[in-house]
Design an enzyme around this catalytic site. Sequence first.
Site, mmCIF file in Angstrom:
data_model
loop_
_atom_site.group_PDB
_atom_site.id
_atom_site.type_symbol
_atom_site.label_atom_id
_atom_site.label_comp_id
_atom_site.label_asym_id
_atom_site.label_seq_id
_atom_site.Cartn_x
_atom_site.Cartn_y
_atom_site.Cartn_z
ATOM 1 N N CYS A 310 0.878 -1.175 0.000
ATOM 2 C CA CYS A 310 0.000 0.000 0.000
ATOM 3 C C CYS A 310 0.913 1.222 0.000
ATOM 4 C CB CYS A 310 -0.977 -0.033 1.168
ATOM 5 S SG CYS A 310 -0.234 -0.357 2.773
ATOM 6 N N GLY A 313 2.857 0.321 3.942
ATOM 7 C CA GLY A 313 2.978 -1.125 4.084
ATOM 8 C C GLY A 313 2.809 -1.626 5.498
ATOM 9 N N TRP A 314 2.035 -0.889 6.314
ATOM 10 C CA TRP A 314 1.865 -1.378 7.696
ATOM 11 C C TRP A 314 0.406 -1.424 8.151
ATOM 12 C CZ3 TRP A 314 5.553 3.009 9.620
ATOM 13 C CH2 TRP A 314 4.944 4.259 9.478
ATOM 14 N N ASP A 315 -0.559 -1.298 7.245
ATOM 15 C CA ASP A 315 -1.983 -1.461 7.580
ATOM 16 C C ASP A 315 -2.665 -2.427 6.598
ATOM 17 O OD1 ASP A 315 -2.416 0.309 9.892
ATOM 18 O OD2 ASP A 315 -1.843 1.900 8.517
ATOM 19 N N ARG A 316 -2.954 -1.945 5.404
ATOM 20 C CA ARG A 316 -3.587 -2.804 4.408
ATOM 21 C C ARG A 316 -2.691 -3.964 4.002
ATOM 22 N NH1 ARG A 316 -4.939 2.263 0.577
ATOM 23 N NH2 ARG A 316 -3.128 3.022 1.732
ATOM 24 N N ARG A 362 -4.021 3.036 16.126
ATOM 25 C CA ARG A 362 -5.228 2.579 15.428
ATOM 26 C C ARG A 362 -6.378 2.331 16.405
ATOM 27 N NH1 ARG A 362 -2.411 4.638 12.339
ATOM 28 N NH2 ARG A 362 -1.458 3.740 10.463
#
Length: 608
Positions: A310, A313-316, A362
């Site tokens: 994404c 590169g640390w959620d989706r 989050r």
Amino acid sequence: MSLTSSDEVKPEDIHNLLEHCVKTAHKVKDGDIEGEFIMERCLVLFSKDYRYSVIKNFSGELCGHYPSKVVFLEYQLSEEERNNRKRYDDVQSMYDVPKMRDLIKQARYARCRSRFPVPVILFEGKHVCRSATLASGAEMLGRTGLDFLFSPPDRPQEEVTDRGGGSNPDTHDRFRGHDIKLLKSLTIKYICDLMVEKKKVKFGMNITSSEKVDKENRYADFCILSIPYPGCEFFKEWKDNSYFGETMKFDWSQDYVDAKLDIPEDSLLNKLGVDWKKYRNWDLIQQTQNYMKLFLHILREGDTGVLIHCISGWDRTPMFISLLRLSLWADGAAHTSLSPTEILYLTLAYDWYLFGHNLPDRVNKGEEILFFCFNFLTYITSDEFSVKTSSSVRKVSRTDSECNMDGILLDTDHRRFSIRGSNTSISSLGSCGFENAPVFFTTNPEEDAHFSNGNPSVSISARYSPAASRLTSDVSSLHNVHSSPSSSSPMAVPNSLRKMDATRSASPGCGSWQVVSSCGSLRGLVSSHDSPHSVDSSNSSGKLSYCQEAVEYVETTRHSKLDAVRRIFHNAYVNKIATKAGGSGGIVNFLDQFAEKVGIRSGRTTQV
């Protein structure tokens, strides 16, 4: 503390892991001692099934929010190699580790936040890699400049000069060339870009780029798939929508959304059979299912690897990496030695925490993408999401009579199982073992005769996985439905539910299953899959009817394994995150009621 392959991962380890993750976002350069213990445990879990090499990142010199030891999987161990580990311990690595590390040090500037491509899953010799998107020119110049200023005095001068020459006009070519070389060394052909933007813009300036808009077409040798997917902020809306993904669609008309779904003409991709032109009409569940089908199709039918990214590169990215790892594990195609608890620990720790997912932030914002990931497992239990060929698993389904399966007991046997009447609650389904153990449904004697059609027994050959015996202990350790009258007693079903007009219930229901799903979850409490608001089956191809699920899981452990992982996660989440998030409503009550109903938790202070 040293760990060995004999150390067992227990459900309380999942609780401790989540408790640490919700307090701390991993940054290797901050000296995260607990993070080092978590890293070592991940290495033990990887070692049970794989030979691997390690790229050291102890002080974050490669990336400040990557693991201290980046794992490069080489090959899956055979049974003989698992039993004779000393024989292969001294075998030379498939990688030239020093050269690979040097390539990474040069390639890392090409990616946002230095998050270079890392192979994280290995399937039949093909890598699934993750990374951030491409860095903008400004970021590349900034990072190389800082690297030049703060480089250690004993660093070779030619090395510093090569990376510090930010004014060199070929900076883009040089660093992106290293990035391309790294991808080719990992045999990557497909690049899947989840960004909803062509370039990320802040304060009127491009702060990231992506392969799909590279003006020099440097990534022409790769098949680039633009598959835009909502960012983590969208999962705050999912939470506010009572966790119903079927009733949510992303607003593609927003000003910042300029990326369109683009699947190139490709002989492999054309075989998938998804109408990608309708992507703007998909709800959250449909979109996630179709992207999973795409990734799994590439792995199953292709002969090269895939990169998924994404923006940062640390959620989706970890969400899809985690779903892929769990799906392959459920098929017996990856991590075959791991129990549900172990695979859950590995994916939470390695795919999410050690690769920099900021869970404290989050949770504070209510962007529950982590919870969505594991809640979504219920939508990929069918063989439609399996990497095995369709002929390898015989499916048993019922059509005309499936909603008459109110009263049966499926008694699994190595040779056959019989269908006979029982008045035991469906709640027992989630807690029984997976070998030689019965599956219970509520009884409706008047409909038994119609269902059996004069045949009191149906024989179906069963297939079993080596992990089945472990599943029994894993799930039974979480809950014991027979210890609580509320979870094992028969449940009466109002006649009004049986006579309900089909148009009033879009989700598949079978009499008493309007109340409790085959996963043992309360309808409308744990997932939108179990919600009366579910979309019809024609729009949710990944869903099976509850009756069909129950019959099929006797033949294959895919459904059961994924459900076991989901249960263990839910129990830990409600104890360590949801109850600390505050508020009397929302997910706290949502998960409290689920946990107590299925028997995995009797009160807020109870921990398995």
